[in-house]
Design an enzyme around this catalytic site. Structure first.
Site, short mmCIF file in Angstrom:
data_model
loop_
_atom_site.label_atom_id
_atom_site.label_comp_id
_atom_site.label_asym_id
_atom_site.label_seq_id
_atom_site.Cartn_x
_atom_site.Cartn_y
_atom_site.Cartn_z
CB SER A 18 6.11 4.64 -8.62
OG SER A 18 5.00 4.55 -9.49
CE LYS A 19 4.69 9.47 -2.84
NZ LYS A 19 5.68 8.59 -2.20
NE ARG A 20 3.17 5.06 -12.78
CZ ARG A 20 3.20 3.84 -13.28
NH1 ARG A 20 2.13 3.11 -13.30
NH2 ARG A 20 4.33 3.34 -13.76
CG HIS A 21 2.40 0.63 -8.86
ND1 HIS A 21 3.69 1.03 -9.13
CD2 HIS A 21 1.93 0.09 -10.02
CE1 HIS A 21 3.97 0.74 -10.39
NE2 HIS A 21 2.93 0.19 -10.94
N GLY A 22 -0.53 2.79 -5.70
CA GLY A 22 -1.31 2.72 -4.47
C GLY A 22 -0.44 2.53 -3.26
#
Length: 469
Positions: A241-245
């Site tokens: 997801s987004k928070r994985h960069g």
RNA sequence: GGCCCGUUCGUCUAUCGGUUAGGACGCCAGGUUUUCAACCUGGAAAGACGAGUUCGAUUCUCGUACGGGCUGCCA
């Protein structure tokens, strides 16, 4: 005699090309290309609200970067809505589908009640076997008549035989009350019409396969070969997801990873061919098969990606590598290089490519040839240009001037100089590097001397010896 | 809740009943060295848990735990 292989990649245009999607596309491409088959591209844009032409363009761009070329035109699923409806009506006429007049409120109420009682929320429409005479003059959806009593066996090339009881399948909707087709119908009709023989997709579609098989069976169409591949997870094992960069293929492009390295890494993520880690596209096409795909989700590992990219850069053919490097510069908004610089770059390619994992690294090492005199030394280089060092440069200069400009001669000249002055070679190389490049990250000093040429090199050394005095 | 899928070093994986469980990235130590690297040598590091089948299980079966997916008039 087996028919030619036809695979497809069918992304929904709701955003950029996801890294997981890129791998799915790669697997389909590899499978088709390795078998002389066709690789088709279909945009699943039936959900108008969430589809955008920008997203389609981004996906196409991502695939182009990765070199995943498709056969034929890009197919828009939305544009095929009439054909989807036609099939739904055919099923209706054959008695394999029916009109359902239940309202969404009724269905929602049913589900809530079922949930409350802990019972199955699969909707059983009361209209399934109703008489046409009893039909109200109201909007309706067309639902398929799900089979009952038996088991649906998905013969999956990756997951093995997956059994799903017919009871788990509901009379799913084919056509909405506004007459538009639903995804499940659209995929099946499109895959069939496009002649797709192998459906290779994320395993989030595994359960859907059973639903889709109902349509194949009702239409008496031959089933494609299924291969549901595990999803890619983030470094923490959670769904990407987004928070994985970085997630988009394009972001990796802009970070300067070569496409060949990306393909190699992605192929290796979830698929293996014995112990082979580093391979060319040709080898990948030859080796790729469904049996080599693993069943468990893989995590994205940037370090390994970088390592493989370094290998690919090092083994790339110079001209092709330079072209890709220039394309990267363009992609990040750099200006075109003048011909002189291009020539220098071309001369330097051999020494640059040995030790870079990404294009920015390659460019960093190439910086010495991209800058012009007078060179502005950076902080580290400045430290190598203290008075003592400048003295070394001054006294070294004549030796270089007298040397013929070949690697052997330059090595001999510098070695002699260091020797006769009781200097360690490194003591001299530092200042020389700083003088030639104005920075500390560079190719070897001999490589720079040769690429720059006698006049330019001596001029830079002279500049450095005199400056800051 | 129901159904389905998965689980080998930190990570990606090999193994298709019998191996000192192999390789790669990363990590640690050493070497090379002209900066950054690259490269070379060596090392630590794994079968989720519990039963069963079997002469023998990482491998086959079942259960548990954990993770994931589907369960929409989304795709």
């Amino acid at each position: 005699m087996s028919a030619a292989v036809v695979t497809r990649f069918a992304p929904s245009p709701t955003g950029y090309l996801h890294i997981g999607g890129a791998r799915t596309a790669l697997f389909n491409w590899l499978y088709a290309r390795g078998r002389g088959g066709k690789f088709l591209l279909r945009i699943e844009d039936t959900d108008r609200a969430r589809s955008s032409p920008e997203a389609s363009a981004a996906i196409l761009q991502g695939m182009a970067w990765l070199g995943l070329d498709h056969d034929g035109d890009v197919i828009s699923q939305f544009e095929r809505a009439d054909r989807h409806a036609e099939v739904a009506n055919e099923l209706l006429a054959a008695g394999k589908a029916f009109k359902c007049f239940a309202t969404q409120d009724e269905i929602e109420a049913f589900r809530e009640a079922a949930r409350a009682e802990g019972k199955s929320t699969l909707y059983r429409s009361p209209w399934r076997d109703s008489d046409a005479a009893s039909h109200p003059d109201a909007p309706y959806v067309i639902r398929i008549k799900a089979p009952s009593g038996g088991t649906m066996v998905i013969k999956d090339e990756v997951q093995g035989d997956v059994r799903i009881a017919h009871e788990q399948l509901d009379d799913m909707i084919l056509l909405r009350s506004d007459g538009t087709p639903v995804y499940m119908l659209a995929v099946v009709v499109d895959d069939h019409d496009m002649g797709v023989t192998h459906v290779i997709r994320g395993d989030d579609h595994l359960s859907n396969a059973a639903r889709q098989m109902m349509i194949y069976e009702a239409m008496e169409w031959p089933l494609p070969v299924y291969a549901h591949i595990p999803l890619i997870h983030g470094p923490d094992g959670k769904k990407l997801s987004k928070r994985h960069g970085a997630l988009g293929a394009q972001e990796y492009q802009l970070m300067g990873y070569p496409a060949a390295g990306m393909r190699n890494y992605l192929a290796r993520l979830g698929w293996s061919h014995g112990d082979d880690e580093f391979f060319s596209d040709a080898q990948a096409r030859e080796w790729f098969d469904l049996a080599g795909i693993g069943k468990s989700p893989a995590r994205f590992d940037t370090k390994k990606l970088e390592h493989l990219c370094g290998q690919h850069i090092a083994t790339s053919e110079n001209a092709a590598l330079q072209q890709e490097l220039l394309a990267f510069r363009t992609a990040i908004g750099e200006n075109n290089l003048p011909d002189v610089k291009l020539a220098l770059l071309s001369d330097a390619m051999n020494c640059l490519k040995e030790r870079a994992k990404t294009f920015p690294e390659l460019l960093e090492k190439a910086e010495f040839l991209l800058v012009d005199r007078p060179i502005e030394p950076d902080e580290k280089a400045l430290k190598s240009l203290d008075p003592v060092s400048r003295g070394i440069l001054s006294t070294l200069t004549p030796h270089l001037q007298n040397a013929s400009w070949t690697r052997d001669a330059l090595e001999a000249a510098t070695a002699d100089y260091a020797d006769s002055n009781g200097l360690k070679f490194g003591k001299m190389a530092g200042p020389l590097r700083a003088a030639l490049a104005g920075r500390s990250v560079t190719p070897s000093v001999f490589d720079m001397l040769l690429v720059l040429g006698r006049d330019e090199a001596l001029a830079r050394i002279k500049d450095a010896a005199q400056e800051h005095g």
